[in-house]
Design an enzyme around this catalytic site. Structure first.
Site, mmCIF file in Angstrom:
data_model
loop_
_atom_site.group_PDB
_atom_site.id
_atom_site.type_symbol
_atom_site.label_atom_id
_atom_site.label_comp_id
_atom_site.label_asym_id
_atom_site.label_seq_id
_atom_site.Cartn_x
_atom_site.Cartn_y
_atom_site.Cartn_z
ATOM 1 N N GLU A 57 0.862 -1.251 0.149
ATOM 2 C CA GLU A 57 -0.269 -0.203 0.301
ATOM 3 C C GLU A 57 0.938 1.210 -0.248
ATOM 4 O O GLU A 57 0.535 2.587 -0.904
ATOM 5 C CB GLU A 57 -1.198 0.260 1.527
ATOM 6 C CG GLU A 57 -2.110 -0.709 1.426
ATOM 7 C CD GLU A 57 -1.555 -2.079 1.962
ATOM 8 O OE1 GLU A 57 -0.840 -3.136 2.373
ATOM 9 O OE2 GLU A 57 -2.557 -3.005 1.952
ATOM 10 N N HIS A 126 -11.235 -3.959 10.367
ATOM 11 C CA HIS A 126 -11.662 -4.073 9.126
ATOM 12 C C HIS A 126 -12.585 -2.941 8.735
ATOM 13 O O HIS A 126 -13.672 -3.283 8.055
ATOM 14 C CB HIS A 126 -11.656 -5.669 8.171
ATOM 15 C CG HIS A 126 -10.967 -5.761 7.053
ATOM 16 N ND1 HIS A 126 -9.715 -6.546 8.705
ATOM 17 C CD2 HIS A 126 -11.269 -6.499 6.466
ATOM 18 C CE1 HIS A 126 -8.796 -7.108 7.515
ATOM 19 N NE2 HIS A 126 -9.466 -6.991 6.174
#
Lengths: 348, 328
Positions: A57, A126
């Protein structure tokens, strides 16, 4: 104006597809995006327009910034919002700062997209709603559209914008449908809030995916003879303070609804602006309906009650309206108007 | 590929400019003309200039917090750089960047990152951009031995290799990350060997030898331009000054004899001067270049001193390209 029925999720895809067809400088980079391009959902594109990235990322977000400075307009798909922390050094230290530290020599037209998953038993890593952290970074634009039309029009505006824009999607909204303008040049400007329903007793300012709950609360309040105005902020940076302040000037009461954790959240910033700019207009203390400062638990029995919902918003609005009435109109307004404020200032 | 006579002169001129520029700073700092800390490139001149002489004007570079040498090596004008160090409106970054961010985009610099390793993905992305736009530009990323221990170094080497991006990863290994010896933080001493993990060329070169650096970089740039992908170059170099000037740091982290040995026998300017004399350049010609560098820096200092400070009311300028306000 012709329209097409789109879900919130498909509005994202349509915006990307139209902008990629319109402008060869727009590229897409991120994890698992091959699914889109392989399925042909983005149309026929040069393979160099989509970059299915490894789990890196920080690296691919920084690469998108480097590509933006050198003539492309990348869209970075960070998938789940909790992953943005891995990319945050490049977003904060490079994307947000490069134009400033170079004295305006570069432009950084890059979009970071991510979806906020919550209410889905995905547990603490998440389920974050990290927009307040990025509101604290000058140089970024931060948006959180709540309807399919806004998602399409604002994502397209973000892609065409010359500054870095973070787009927070709410996965609670993915399946929601509406008629969306089909015009490929349909844009919704960044930095402008929307009044979703007009009212006179209380202003409910909604952030991101709280909108359906805020509108449901307004419906319930109407049945109780309380007239609520619902404002969808849509854009967190720039924040359309003027629309919020105008509403508070009318209603004298403010409820801010925000999925983020309570401390230093978007609701806190909006409440602070109203307290600073419109204290004299307030007839009751500002109410915040937010997610408490606790990790998002796995068990739905634990998770579901944490978030803002229709009942919590209704209760907060009722409290604001009733506390104002109980006090026979909270004395702040008359205190300011009587001139007592000025004489206090003069004494100190 | 060896440099031709006029390119050798230009290389020497740029090395001299870096040296003279850096040597002018302590006096300006002492006089209170330069706020903050500066990181000197003295000792790195051959690595910086040797690499940049292998690039075209339209090729990209990214640099580091030790940012003065990169723009000069790529051919930037000195006056806006010096004015930036003094925080003036005429500075290359209009007084917004300062010593750690001397990026001059007119010579292809897309960023000088004060976050160690921060420039690596920017340079890799510029390579990707060149590929997408169909140009044959190459992107060269300067970074230090310290940055090679950042995760993003590995992420970007991998992506550049997977996608065969036109990128040259150029490590200025000066053996110390601020005050920490690389030998105590690298599992093995050669950064270049890490290229094997990504199946790309990894080459060690003497960073004090301009011609060697140029030749190595030239090969890596040519490979990138042919579309064959990235390379990793490790220039073994040395900084002659401490990590930073103008900031409190525990100094003397290195043995005095070690610093003295490099200064006495591994000075890249002295070594290149000998090379130039052997290559047939006359002492008169070289002395002329040396005087010119001194006067060019003196002019830059003079320009900076006479330049206006930024207007405090302009502090929000350049925050956004498109500073949309909220419509009332």
């Amino acid at each position: 104006m012709s329209t097409v029925e789109l879900t919130y999720l498909n509005a994202i895809l349509e915006a990307e597809k139209e902008e990629m067809q319109r402008d060869p400088r727009v590229i897409l980079i991120g994890e698992d995006i091959a699914l889109y391009s392989a399925s042909g959902a983005l149309g026929k594109l040069d393979p160099r327009r989509t970059w299915n990235a490894p789990i890196s990322e920080l690296g691919f977000s920084g690469m998108a910034i480097g590509a933006a400075i050198t003539g492309l307009r990348p869209i970075v798909d960070l998938t789940i919002a909790s992953f943005v922390y891995l990319a945050s050094d490049q977003i904060i230290n490079q994307a947000a700062k490069l134009r400033y530290v170079t004295g305006g020599q570069v432009r950084v037209p890059v979009v970071f997209r991510m979806s906020m998953w919550h209410n889905g038993a995905n547990a603490a890593q998440h389920s974050d709603r990290p927009y307040p952290m990025f509101m604290n970074v000058p140089g970024l634009k931060v948006i959180a559209p709540a309807t399919p039309s806004d998602m399409k029009g604002m994502l397209k505006s973000a892609i065409r914008d010359d500054d870095p824009v973070i787009v927070f999607e709410d996965n609670d909204l993915w399946g929601r449908k509406e008629a969306v303008p089909a015009d490929p040049d349909f844009l919704v400007p960044l930095g402008k809030a929307a009044v979703r329903c007009e009212g006179t007793d209380v202003s409910i300012v909604s952030v991101a995916g709280c909108l359906p709950h805020a509108l449901a609360a307004a419906g319930q309040l109407a049945r109780e003879d309380i007239s609520a105005e619902v404002i969808d902020v849509r854009s967190l940076v720039p924040l359309d303070a003027a629309t919020i302040l105008a509403s508070v000037a009318k209603t004298g009461r403010l409820v801010v609804v925000d999925y983020a954790h309570r401390t230093a959240g978007a609701a806190a910033e909006i409440a602070a602006i109203v307290a600073e700019e419109a204290f004299a207009e307030l007839r009751a203390p500002i109410q915040r309906v937010t997610t408490p400062d606790v990790q998002i638990p796995f068990s739905p029995k634990l998770e579901r009650p944490l978030y803002p919902n229709k009942d919590k918003i209704t209760a907060a609005a009722r409290k604001a309206v009733l506390s104002g009435e109980e006090r026979g109109s909270w004395p702040v307004k008359s205190y300011f108007r009587s001139g007592a404020w000025e004489s206090t200032k003069a004494r100190s | 590929m060896t440099l031709q006579a006029d390119r050798r002169r230009e290389a020497y001129r740029r090395m001299l400019a870096i040296r003279a520029f850096e040597q002018a700073l302590p006096r300006c700092i002492a006089a209170g003309e330069i706020p903050g800390a500066v990181h000197s490139s003295i000792g790195h001149e051959a690595a910086l200039v040797g690499a940049c002489m292998a690039l075209r004007d339209d090729d990209y570079i990214t640099g580091t917090h030790r940012s003065h040498g990169h723009p000069i090596a790529k051919g930037a004008r000195l006056a806006p750089l010096m004015a930036e160090l003094m925080g003036r409106e005429t500075g290359i970054c209009k007084g917004r960047g300062g010593s750690m961010h001397l990026a001059d985009t007119s010579v292809g610099i897309i960023g000088e990152s004060a976050i160690v390793g921060g420039g690596i993905p920017l340079a890799t992305g510029a390579g990707l951009s060149a590929l997408v736009r169909g140009t044959d530009q190459v992107s060269l990323c300067f970074f230090g031995d310290g940055a090679s221990n950042q995760g993003v170094f590995h992420e970007c080497l991998n992506m550049a290799a997977v996608w065969k991006l036109p990128v040259v990863f150029f490590c200025e290994n000066n053996l110390y990350a601020a005050t920490t010896p690389a030998l105590s933080t690298h599992a093995q001493p050669d950064v270049a060997k890490r290229a094997a993990g990504y199946d790309i060329p990894g080459v060690i070169v003497d960073g004090q030898d301009l011609e060697a650096v140029h030749e190595t970089t030239h090969a890596a740039v040519a490979r990138a331009r042919r579309g064959e992908g990235p390379s990793l170059i490790e220039a073994k170099t040395y900084r002659f000054d401490e990590h930073a000037i103008g900031i409190f740091m525990p100094s003397h982290c290195r043995a005095a004899e070690e610093v003295e040995r490099y200064r006495a026998s591994r000075d890249p300017l002295a070594l290149y001067r000998e090379h130039l004399l052997r290559a047939g350049h006359g002492d008169f010609e070289l002395s002329g270049l040396e005087r010119e560098a001194e006067s060019a820096v003196a002019e830059a200092v003079d320009f900076a001193r006479k330049s206006p400070h930024p207007d405090p009311a302009s502090v929000f300028d350049h925050l956004y390209s498109n500073p949309i306000g909220c419509v009332a």
